[in-house]
Design an enzyme around this catalytic site. Structure first.
Site, PDB file in Angstrom:
ATOM      1  N   LYS A  97       0.847  -1.201   0.000  1.00  0.00           N
ATOM      2  CA  LYS A  97       0.000   0.000   0.000  1.00  0.00           C
ATOM      3  C   LYS A  97       0.880   1.248   0.000  1.00  0.00           C
ATOM      4  O   LYS A  97       1.481   1.598   0.999  1.00  0.00           O
ATOM      5  CB  LYS A  97      -0.905   0.039   1.232  1.00  0.00           C
ATOM      6  CG  LYS A  97      -2.013   1.057   1.032  1.00  0.00           C
ATOM      7  CD  LYS A  97      -2.576   1.624   2.305  1.00  0.00           C
ATOM      8  CE  LYS A  97      -1.862   2.829   2.816  1.00  0.00           C
ATOM      9  NZ  LYS A  97      -1.825   4.005   1.935  1.00  0.00           N
ATOM     10  N   GLU A 107      10.483   1.671   9.811  1.00  0.00           N
ATOM     11  CA  GLU A 107      11.432   2.745   9.479  1.00  0.00           C
ATOM     12  C   GLU A 107      10.688   4.046   9.723  1.00  0.00           C
ATOM     13  O   GLU A 107       9.750   4.363   8.992  1.00  0.00           O
ATOM     14  CB  GLU A 107      11.869   2.653   8.009  1.00  0.00           C
ATOM     15  CG  GLU A 107      12.598   1.372   7.638  1.00  0.00           C
ATOM     16  CD  GLU A 107      13.949   1.240   8.294  1.00  0.00           C
ATOM     17  OE1 GLU A 107      14.512   2.258   8.731  1.00  0.00           O
ATOM     18  OE2 GLU A 107      14.435   0.106   8.398  1.00  0.00           O
ATOM     19  N   CYS A 128      13.394  11.453   5.976  1.00  0.00           N
ATOM     20  CA  CYS A 128      13.634  10.921   7.323  1.00  0.00           C
ATOM     21  C   CYS A 128      15.083  11.133   7.724  1.00  0.00           C
ATOM     22  O   CYS A 128      15.412  11.318   8.884  1.00  0.00           O
ATOM     23  CB  CYS A 128      13.287   9.440   7.354  1.00  0.00           C
ATOM     24  SG  CYS A 128      14.161   8.510   6.101  1.00  0.00           S
ATOM     25  N   GLU A 176      10.617  16.315  14.788  1.00  0.00           N
ATOM     26  CA  GLU A 176      10.854  16.203  13.339  1.00  0.00           C
ATOM     27  C   GLU A 176       9.957  17.207  12.630  1.00  0.00           C
ATOM     28  O   GLU A 176       8.737  17.184  12.791  1.00  0.00           O
ATOM     29  CB  GLU A 176      10.522  14.782  12.866  1.00  0.00           C
ATOM     30  CG  GLU A 176      10.845  14.568  11.413  1.00  0.00           C
ATOM     31  CD  GLU A 176      10.471  13.188  10.910  1.00  0.00           C
ATOM     32  OE1 GLU A 176       9.360  12.724  11.209  1.00  0.00           O
ATOM     33  OE2 GLU A 176      11.305  12.572  10.217  1.00  0.00           O
TER      34      GLU A 176
HETATM   35  P1  NAD Z   1       2.534   8.550   7.489  1.00  0.00           P
HETATM   36  O1  NAD Z   1       2.901   7.824   8.723  1.00  0.00           O
HETATM   37  O2  NAD Z   1       1.465   9.562   7.568  1.00  0.00           O
HETATM   38  O3  NAD Z   1       2.073   7.539   6.341  1.00  0.00           O
HETATM   39  C1  NAD Z   1       2.868   6.454   5.943  1.00  0.00           C
HETATM   40  C2  NAD Z   1       1.982   5.387   5.359  1.00  0.00           C
HETATM   41  O4  NAD Z   1       1.123   4.908   6.383  1.00  0.00           O
HETATM   42  C3  NAD Z   1       1.073   5.866   4.225  1.00  0.00           C
HETATM   43  O5  NAD Z   1       0.963   4.837   3.257  1.00  0.00           O
HETATM   44  C4  NAD Z   1      -0.255   6.061   4.935  1.00  0.00           C
HETATM   45  O6  NAD Z   1      -1.369   5.903   4.075  1.00  0.00           O
HETATM   46  C5  NAD Z   1      -0.208   4.924   5.926  1.00  0.00           C
HETATM   47  N1  NAD Z   1      -1.105   5.102   7.071  1.00  0.00           N
HETATM   48  C6  NAD Z   1      -1.651   6.230   7.554  1.00  0.00           C
HETATM   49  N2  NAD Z   1      -2.439   5.943   8.609  1.00  0.00           N
HETATM   50  C7  NAD Z   1      -2.376   4.612   8.797  1.00  0.00           C
HETATM   51  C8  NAD Z   1      -2.953   3.711   9.728  1.00  0.00           C
HETATM   52  N3  NAD Z   1      -3.772   4.133  10.701  1.00  0.00           N
HETATM   53  N4  NAD Z   1      -2.649   2.398   9.616  1.00  0.00           N
HETATM   54  C9  NAD Z   1      -1.809   1.963   8.662  1.00  0.00           C
HETATM   55  N5  NAD Z   1      -1.248   2.751   7.743  1.00  0.00           N
HETATM   56  C10 NAD Z   1      -1.522   4.072   7.817  1.00  0.00           C
HETATM   57  O7  NAD Z   1       3.897   9.150   6.951  1.00  0.00           O
HETATM   58  P2  NAD Z   1       4.108  10.094   5.714  1.00  0.00           P
HETATM   59  O8  NAD Z   1       3.542  11.421   6.105  1.00  0.00           O
HETATM   60  O9  NAD Z   1       3.645   9.433   4.460  1.00  0.00           O
HETATM   61  O10 NAD Z   1       5.704  10.157   5.646  1.00  0.00           O
HETATM   62  C11 NAD Z   1       6.416  10.983   6.474  1.00  0.00           C
HETATM   63  C12 NAD Z   1       7.017  10.237   7.647  1.00  0.00           C
HETATM   64  O11 NAD Z   1       7.708   9.079   7.200  1.00  0.00           O
HETATM   65  C13 NAD Z   1       8.058  11.045   8.386  1.00  0.00           C
HETATM   66  O12 NAD Z   1       7.885  10.921   9.776  1.00  0.00           O
HETATM   67  C14 NAD Z   1       9.377  10.414   7.976  1.00  0.00           C
HETATM   68  O13 NAD Z   1      10.433  10.598   8.864  1.00  0.00           O
HETATM   69  C15 NAD Z   1       8.991   9.006   7.815  1.00  0.00           C
HETATM   70  N6  NAD Z   1       9.929   8.312   6.928  1.00  0.00           N
HETATM   71  C16 NAD Z   1      10.834   7.449   7.472  1.00  0.00           C
HETATM   72  C17 NAD Z   1      11.759   6.812   6.661  1.00  0.00           C
HETATM   73  C18 NAD Z   1      12.764   5.861   7.228  1.00  0.00           C
HETATM   74  O14 NAD Z   1      13.271   5.056   6.464  1.00  0.00           O
HETATM   75  N7  NAD Z   1      13.070   5.889   8.496  1.00  0.00           N
HETATM   76  C19 NAD Z   1      11.746   7.038   5.307  1.00  0.00           C
HETATM   77  C20 NAD Z   1      10.813   7.918   4.779  1.00  0.00           C
HETATM   78  C21 NAD Z   1       9.888   8.539   5.612  1.00  0.00           C
END
Ligand code: NAD
Length: 513
Positions: free
Chosen positions: A196, A271, A305, A403
């Site tokens: 997803k 991650e 990230c 962050e």
């Molecule tokens: P997010 O947590 O809002 O969403 C990530 C994914 O989770 C999306 O596909 C979203 O649809 C899904 N999601 C949302 N609510 C959910 C739920 N209740 N249950 C299951 N899935 C759900 O993150 P984002 O805004 O897309 O990305 C930004 C964040 O990602 C930042 O905090 C960043 O640091 C982190 N990030 C981490 C890494 C890493 O490798 N450590 C890499 C990239 C991004």
């Protein structure tokens, strides 16, 4: 609002037909492209140009259950897990070739959906192809151990079996790169998957589906759902037919997903976020360190990230060093993602831009000192934030430990390396860090004492498929990439063997009555 003339802003051109034609997509379940059962569509508009980039069929819970069922049946049938490592490897290589043959289309779609510069999107697709090829090598190298030290009549061995069905949930900031840090390794191990992508950036993930079948991936092995995290996340994290959840995203959503998955003791890999420090010592390579700080914080508009969102500078050089960072930041080209040399595109969406502006306002409220930027750039369609630098005197302030996920650098000073390391370790995160010094003792001391999954010495944000990536503390759980990453998608089974006649009986007729 800032005037575009006050930053190095590159304005927009009219789009060509190829750039402005919307991408249309369905879901990919059990080898078929299908509409979602609700019949609903979602639309993504470019955060830079404002035009319609793509329209996507939306999956609901029923579609998620169908996809999980397909992945489970595909796994249990052995259609993928029973293939030899060599067969899986060859298919992964074909997928890599398929992506490469459409490199330009993948990059354009990724750039349009995320707003990231086209050249950067191309680099990410090239990097992703390399990861698929690297994972292909691991498919042939997965093996267990044998034990011959258990006594003359015993032999033990461990085998690595594919874990089963894996749910992969990915974020919007590096849609295809992060998918490529998960899916090829799960496939190399013999697992099947439900994927997803983030709602805003589903394009390149579904585009991959069009390559899978021709490369020889059997139906049901990879299933792609598009839609809301809240709706699809719950079945993907809780359904008993799923064995593992691998998630990249925010720490708050990661915590929710981990809690859901733990109810049925699924394996989890997370991650999550970061607040990554770059430590600048007085003996650093000045030019390189200034450049790395600028790159570290503005790359991907800071929506990264691994963003080097904190710079910790030795007090003896702080004023001059930060002045140099401010000057170099003014050279960073912001604006049209399709123009040559542009390094920073728009923020991903209005709500996120507002959150970042909220952090800047909070910093000013707490007495932090705005050295550069801090405002939205006046532009009719884009969501551009000016490169921003904030100097803080108090590492307890919000801007120093949360962050922000935008092009916002927080600067702090320190008096000695111990203090720098203490500040570096003073957040809940532990994803990455760097140190800039020509003194090997400083570099190795920092790399040993900083609590982070990656420490760079005199470089920043390099990455290789060969090197593991992941976080300490609340930055995550488990590692992606690297030789051992494929093992994350396996179970270890111990097999113990007895050789020859068994003499030692637990119960014997010779026992005292
Ligand atoms: P997010 O947590 O809002 O969403 C990530 C994914 O989770 C999306 O596909 C979203 O649809 C899904 N999601 C949302 N609510 C959910 C739920 N209740 N249950 C299951 N899935 C759900 O993150 P984002 O805004 O897309 O990305 C930004 C964040 O990602 C930042 O905090 C960043 O640091 C982190 N990030 C981490 C890494 C890493 O490798 N450590 C890499 C990239 C991004």
């Amino acid at each position: 609002m800032m005037n575009p003339n006050d930053v190095n802003f590159v304005s927009h051109n009219a789009l060509t037909e190829a750039q402005s034609t919307p991408f249309q997509s369905k879901l990919y379940i059990n080898g078929c492209f299908c509409e979602g059962s609700s019949g609903e569509l979602s639309s993504r508009y470019s955060p830079a140009f404002g035009h319609l980039v793509g329209q996507y069929a939306q999956a609901n819970e029923a579609d998620a259950l169908t996809a999980i069922d397909a992945a489970r049946k595909a796994f249990d049938s052995g259609v993928w897990s029973d293939k030899t490592g060599a067969e899986r490897s060859n298919i992964l290589l074909k997928i890599a070739d398929g992506i490469e043959s459409q490199l330009e289309e993948f990059a354009l779609l990724e750039s349009m959906e995320t707003g990231k510069p086209l050249q950067q999107a191309q680099d990410e697709i090239v990097g992703s192809i390399d990861i698929w090829r690297y994972a292909a090598t691991l498919a042939r190298n997965l093996h267990g151990d044998t034990y011959h030290n258990l006594g003359s009549n015993k032999v033990g061995m461990t085998v690595r079996e594919p874990l089963g069905v894996v749910s992969c949930i990915t974020p919007w900031n590096f849609p295809f790169l992060i998918l490529s840090q998960k899916l090829p390794f799960a496939l190399a191990a013999g697992c099947t998957a439900i994927v997803k992508p983030a709602e805003l950036t589903s394009g390149t993930t579904i585009k991959l589906a069009m390559i899978l079948e021709s490369a020889g991936v059997p139906a049901g092995v990879v299933n792609i759902l598009i839609g809301s995290g809240r709706t699809l996340g719950a079945p993907m994290a809780t359904d008993p037919r799923v064995d593992m959840v691998t998630f990249t995203g925010s720490t708050s959503v990661g915590q929710r997903v981990a809690a859901q998955a733990s109810q049925s003791m699924k394996k989890i890999s997370m991650e999550l976020g970061g607040k990554n420090p770059q430590i600048i010592m007085p003996d650093c390579d000045w030019e390189a360190a200034v450049d790395a700080v600028v790159f570290g914080v503005y790359f991907n508009a800071g929506e990264c990230c691994n963003s080097g969102s904190r710079v910790l500078v030795h007090e003896s050089i702080a004023d001059d060093f930060l002045a140099a960072v401010v000057e170099k930041s003014k050279l960073v080209k912001v604006g049209n993602p399709l123009a040559d040399g542009v390094r920073v595109g728009p923020m991903i969406h209005e709500g996120h831009l507002d959150e970042v502006l909220g952090y800047i306002a909070k910093a000013e409220e707490q007495g932090d000192n705005l050295l550069l930027g801090g405002q939205r750039i006046e532009h009719d369609t884009g969501l551009y934030l000016a490169p921003t630098i904030i100097r803080s005197a108090n590492s307890g302030n919000v801007i120093c430990h949360e962050e922000i996920f935008g092009p916002v650098l927080t600067a702090l000073t320190f008096t000695d390396l111990d203090e720098a390391i203490a500040i570096a370790n003073s957040t809940e995160f532990g994803l990455s860090a760097s140190i800039w010094s020509k003194d090997i003792d400083n570099c190795l001391t920092a790399s040993k004492k900083i609590q982070a999954g990656t420490v760079w010495i005199n470089t920043f944000m390099d990455g290789f498929p060969e090197l593991p990536f992941g976080g300490y503390k609340q930055s995550g759980l488990g590692r992606e990439l690297g030789r051992l990453s494929v093992e994350e998608y396996t179970e270890i089974k111990t097999i113990q063997m007895h050789i020859g006649e068994r003499t030692a009986m637990w119960v014997s007729s010779a026992d005292p009555s």
